[in-house]
Design an enzyme around this catalytic site. Structure first.
Site, PDB file in Angstrom:
ATOM      1  N   ALA A  35       8.758  -7.574  -7.894  1.00 27.88           N
ATOM      2  CA  ALA A  35       8.839  -6.552  -6.844  1.00 27.88           C
ATOM      3  C   ALA A  35       9.459  -5.282  -7.407  1.00 27.88           C
ATOM      4  O   ALA A  35       8.757  -4.362  -7.830  1.00 27.88           O
ATOM      5  CB  ALA A  35       9.636  -7.078  -5.655  1.00 27.88           C
ATOM      6  N   ARG A  36      10.785  -5.218  -7.466  1.00 29.63           N
ATOM      7  CA  ARG A  36      11.453  -3.968  -7.845  1.00 29.63           C
ATOM      8  C   ARG A  36      11.128  -3.513  -9.265  1.00 29.63           C
ATOM      9  O   ARG A  36      10.969  -2.319  -9.515  1.00 29.63           O
ATOM     10  CB  ARG A  36      12.967  -4.127  -7.665  1.00 29.63           C
ATOM     11  CG  ARG A  36      13.394  -4.043  -6.197  1.00 29.63           C
ATOM     12  CD  ARG A  36      14.802  -4.561  -5.976  1.00 29.63           C
ATOM     13  NE  ARG A  36      14.895  -5.982  -6.316  1.00 29.63           N
ATOM     14  CZ  ARG A  36      15.777  -6.496  -7.159  1.00 29.63           C
ATOM     15  NH1 ARG A  36      16.645  -5.710  -7.763  1.00 29.63           N
ATOM     16  NH2 ARG A  36      15.790  -7.792  -7.412  1.00 29.63           N
ATOM     17  N   MET A  45       5.428  -5.543  -0.925  1.00 29.84           N
ATOM     18  CA  MET A  45       6.528  -4.602  -0.711  1.00 29.84           C
ATOM     19  C   MET A  45       6.133  -3.582   0.345  1.00 29.84           C
ATOM     20  O   MET A  45       5.103  -2.910   0.216  1.00 29.84           O
ATOM     21  CB  MET A  45       6.892  -3.887  -2.015  1.00 29.84           C
ATOM     22  CG  MET A  45       7.537  -4.769  -3.057  1.00 29.84           C
ATOM     23  SD  MET A  45       7.907  -3.861  -4.593  1.00 29.84           S
ATOM     24  CE  MET A  45       6.267  -3.841  -5.357  1.00 29.84           C
ATOM     25  N   VAL A  46       6.936  -3.475   1.384  1.00 37.42           N
ATOM     26  CA  VAL A  46       6.673  -2.543   2.477  1.00 37.42           C
ATOM     27  C   VAL A  46       6.669  -1.111   1.954  1.00 37.42           C
ATOM     28  O   VAL A  46       7.550  -0.708   1.199  1.00 37.42           O
ATOM     29  CB  VAL A  46       7.726  -2.708   3.592  1.00 37.42           C
ATOM     30  CG1 VAL A  46       7.537  -1.657   4.676  1.00 37.42           C
ATOM     31  CG2 VAL A  46       7.644  -4.104   4.192  1.00 37.42           C
ATOM     32  N   GLN A  61      -0.811 -10.591   2.992  1.00 38.54           N
ATOM     33  CA  GLN A  61       0.391 -11.221   3.545  1.00 38.54           C
ATOM     34  C   GLN A  61       0.597 -10.777   4.980  1.00 38.54           C
ATOM     35  O   GLN A  61       0.550  -9.585   5.286  1.00 38.54           O
ATOM     36  CB  GLN A  61       1.644 -10.888   2.743  1.00 38.54           C
ATOM     37  CG  GLN A  61       2.831 -11.743   3.223  1.00 38.54           C
ATOM     38  CD  GLN A  61       4.161 -11.340   2.630  1.00 38.54           C
ATOM     39  OE1 GLN A  61       4.639 -10.238   2.868  1.00 38.54           O
ATOM     40  NE2 GLN A  61       4.768 -12.245   1.870  1.00 38.54           N
ATOM     41  N   HIS A 103      11.649 -16.754  -3.348  1.00 41.51           N
ATOM     42  CA  HIS A 103      12.626 -15.722  -3.697  1.00 41.51           C
ATOM     43  C   HIS A 103      13.969 -16.430  -3.846  1.00 41.51           C
ATOM     44  O   HIS A 103      14.484 -16.998  -2.879  1.00 41.51           O
ATOM     45  CB  HIS A 103      12.688 -14.661  -2.592  1.00 41.51           C
ATOM     46  CG  HIS A 103      13.594 -13.525  -2.919  1.00 41.51           C
ATOM     47  ND1 HIS A 103      13.424 -12.264  -2.384  1.00 41.51           N
ATOM     48  CD2 HIS A 103      14.677 -13.415  -3.734  1.00 41.51           C
ATOM     49  CE1 HIS A 103      14.356 -11.444  -2.840  1.00 41.51           C
ATOM     50  NE2 HIS A 103      15.132 -12.134  -3.652  1.00 41.51           N
ATOM     51  N   LYS A 126       5.586 -17.407   1.313  1.00 46.35           N
ATOM     52  CA  LYS A 126       6.689 -16.893   0.494  1.00 46.35           C
ATOM     53  C   LYS A 126       7.980 -17.112   1.272  1.00 46.35           C
ATOM     54  O   LYS A 126       8.119 -16.634   2.398  1.00 46.35           O
ATOM     55  CB  LYS A 126       6.490 -15.408   0.180  1.00 46.35           C
ATOM     56  CG  LYS A 126       7.543 -14.791  -0.732  1.00 46.35           C
ATOM     57  CD  LYS A 126       7.137 -13.371  -1.112  1.00 46.35           C
ATOM     58  CE  LYS A 126       8.128 -12.756  -2.106  1.00 46.35           C
ATOM     59  NZ  LYS A 126       9.423 -12.425  -1.505  1.00 46.35           N
ATOM     60  N   GLY A 141      12.425 -12.619  -7.547  1.00 48.18           N
ATOM     61  CA  GLY A 141      13.821 -12.218  -7.385  1.00 48.18           C
ATOM     62  C   GLY A 141      14.541 -11.904  -8.678  1.00 48.18           C
ATOM     63  O   GLY A 141      15.750 -11.666  -8.666  1.00 48.18           O
ATOM     64  N   CYS A 147      11.346 -12.419   4.730  1.00 48.37           N
ATOM     65  CA  CYS A 147      11.881 -11.086   5.047  1.00 48.37           C
ATOM     66  C   CYS A 147      13.081 -11.201   5.982  1.00 48.37           C
ATOM     67  O   CYS A 147      12.976 -11.746   7.081  1.00 48.37           O
ATOM     68  CB  CYS A 147      10.805 -10.228   5.689  1.00 48.37           C
ATOM     69  SG  CYS A 147      11.394  -8.564   6.112  1.00 48.37           S
TER      70      CYS A 147
END
Length: 468
Positions: A240-241, A19-20, A85, A181, A153, A213, A114
């Site tokens: 991720a989130r 995650m950026v 990554q 994802h 990914k 996801g 991305c």
């Protein structure tokens, strides 16, 4: 067989997704503490990373770009479980980056999902999904070129058939796993995750498939991780989130309060960064806070902050005292190099190393210095060589501007010759007294009168109210 020994396994794992601006070292260490098996760093573009040098900084290993930005920071605690990554569209450059980091990471992953413009406009990220030949070239080059596992990914394609065909081609390159994802590149978190696509992928290949996801649709607690894995038919799960909101979601015993997580996070920030500032992180909902204020006034961690700061300063002093003398000049034919950088704040206004070198050449009745500057295409950085008295001097470090590169070259020359360069605090040499373009008022000032020079150059500064 020897190459397989000690390699990271991607089957039956839970992973922190790349995650950026979130997947930094403190966040990764926190996720590992809470139970994650594997952690991915935030995506790093090969164009910026392939020119990095490695620096052991306090208790971390830093990969530092020519402009001194730390592109990737890691430490021994995550060495066997961190995946690097990268964003890339060039097999050879990708291999350079992979070789640079492979001794400090457990695996290398290629970002092919991305959808952001900063990735796709360079042919990276999800733009690769429409170019399977380039995907094969990148992955094959990496698999054959490094000793660590290589993964990728992706996002799903518009049809199930196209998605399955793509992952079969990817599997043939020799990758160790594929993270999927379950959304198309046009879709966003508000769209439902396509578990059926991930399941079809998992059934079509023999390598581990990592489902990604499901944060908003399925995964809200630790128990939901297994539900998502089963629904997607995958071997492993990547979050991720859900992890960004609270990384303790990896805890089998249940999530901690956000306040507890924030305190743990701050401890890692203090221990793994040299600066005492941290930037906005979605998990903490922070803007820019001074670490001392954050620790003392917000969390009551003053003693911890002071202790950690003292330890970091002690380590820094030890490195400076015991480290090798990196600023010793290197001679090669008629070229002398030294790893120095021009820091504007180290010199008084209107005083520069180039001025000192020019005045010295005039005093010695030599031809004035000649500067030859080149710009590197990949990151637009500059490096300059100064020629004086039939000798060449150059900094081994690249600068962000042509002017700074020339100043750095002048510094190398002056230090090699044992001459003053005009730094603040340097004993007054009389070599440079004033600039010719100064007006009479400024010319009367002593070189060390910094505030006088500043005020002279800014005649329109309003006077403070005398009543205050």
């Amino acid at each position: 067989m020897l190459k397989m020994m000690g390699r990271l396994c991607f089957a039956h794992k839970t992973a922190l997704a790349p995650m950026v601006r979130v997947g930094t070292l403190p966040m990764r260490l926190l996720a590992l503490d809470y139970g994650a098996d594997i952690v991915y760093c935030e995506v790093r573009m090969d164009i910026y990373t392939h020119t990095c040098h490695i620096s052991v900084h306090l208790n971390t290993v830093d990969f530092v770009a020519p402009d001194e930005r730390v592109m990737f920071r890691t430490c021994s605690k995550e060495k066997g479980r961190v995946v690097f990554q990268m964003g890339t569209a060039d097999p050879e450059r990708a291999l350079v980056v992979a070789k640079l980091v492979e001794n400090d990471v457990a695996a290398v992953d290629v970002n092919m999902g991305c959808p952001k413009e900063y990735s796709t406009k360079g042919g990276m990220g999800s733009a690769l999904l429409s170019d399977p030949e380039k995907i094969e070239a990148i992955l094959s080059t990496l698999v054959n070129g490094i000793s660590k596992p290589v993964t990728c990914k992706i996002r799903i394609l518009s049809t199930l058939e196209d998605t399955v065909n793509l992952v079969k081609r990817i599997e043939k390159t020799g990758v160790a796993a594929i993270a999927v994802h379950g959304r198309m590149k046009e879709e966003r978190p508000r769209h439902p995750v396509h578990c059926d696509y991930i399941q079809a992928v998992a059934e079509s290949v023999s390598i581990p498939v990592i489902a990604n996801g499901g944060s908003s649709d399925i995964v809200k607690t630790f128990e939901d991780i297994e539900k998502f894995r089963a629904a997607a038919g995958a071997s492993s799960v990547m979050l991720a989130r859900a992890a960004m909101w609270n990384p303790s979601i990896f805890r089998q015993q249940g999530a901690l309060s956000v306040e507890e997580v924030m305190e743990d996070y701050i401890r890692y920030v203090s221990d793994t960064t040299a600066a005492y500032f941290i930037r906005s992180v979605s998990l903490l909902c922070m803007s820019v806070f001074c670490m001392s204020v954050l620790c003392s006034e917000v969390f009551g961690m003053t003693d911890f902050y002071n202790k950690t700061k003292a330890e970091l300063e002690a380590r820094k002093a030890a490195l400076q005292t015991n480290g090798d003398q990196t600023e010793q000049p290197t001679h090669e034919d008629d070229l002398i190099t030294m790893p120095v950088r021009f820091e504007r704040r180290d010199y008084p206004p209107q005083i520069t190393p180039k001025m000192y070198l020019l005045e010295w050449s005039r005093k010695e009745k030599l031809d004035q210095p000649v500067y030859e500057t080149e710009q590197r295409t990949q990151d637009r950085a500059f490096q300059s060589t100064v020629i004086i008295d039939n000798k060449k001097y150059r900094s081994a470090l690249w600068e962000k501007s042509k002017k700074f590169a020339e100043q750095a070259a002048a510094i190398v020359c002056l230090r090699t010759l044992g001459l003053p360069e005009g730094r603040i605090g340097e004993e007054h040499s009389g070599l440079v007294n004033k600039r010719k373009r100064d007006d009479k008022k400024c010319a009367a000032l002593d070189d060390s009168d910094i505030w006088g020079i500043i005020l002279c150059r800014q005649p329109f500064i309003k006077k403070k109210n005398k009543k205050q």
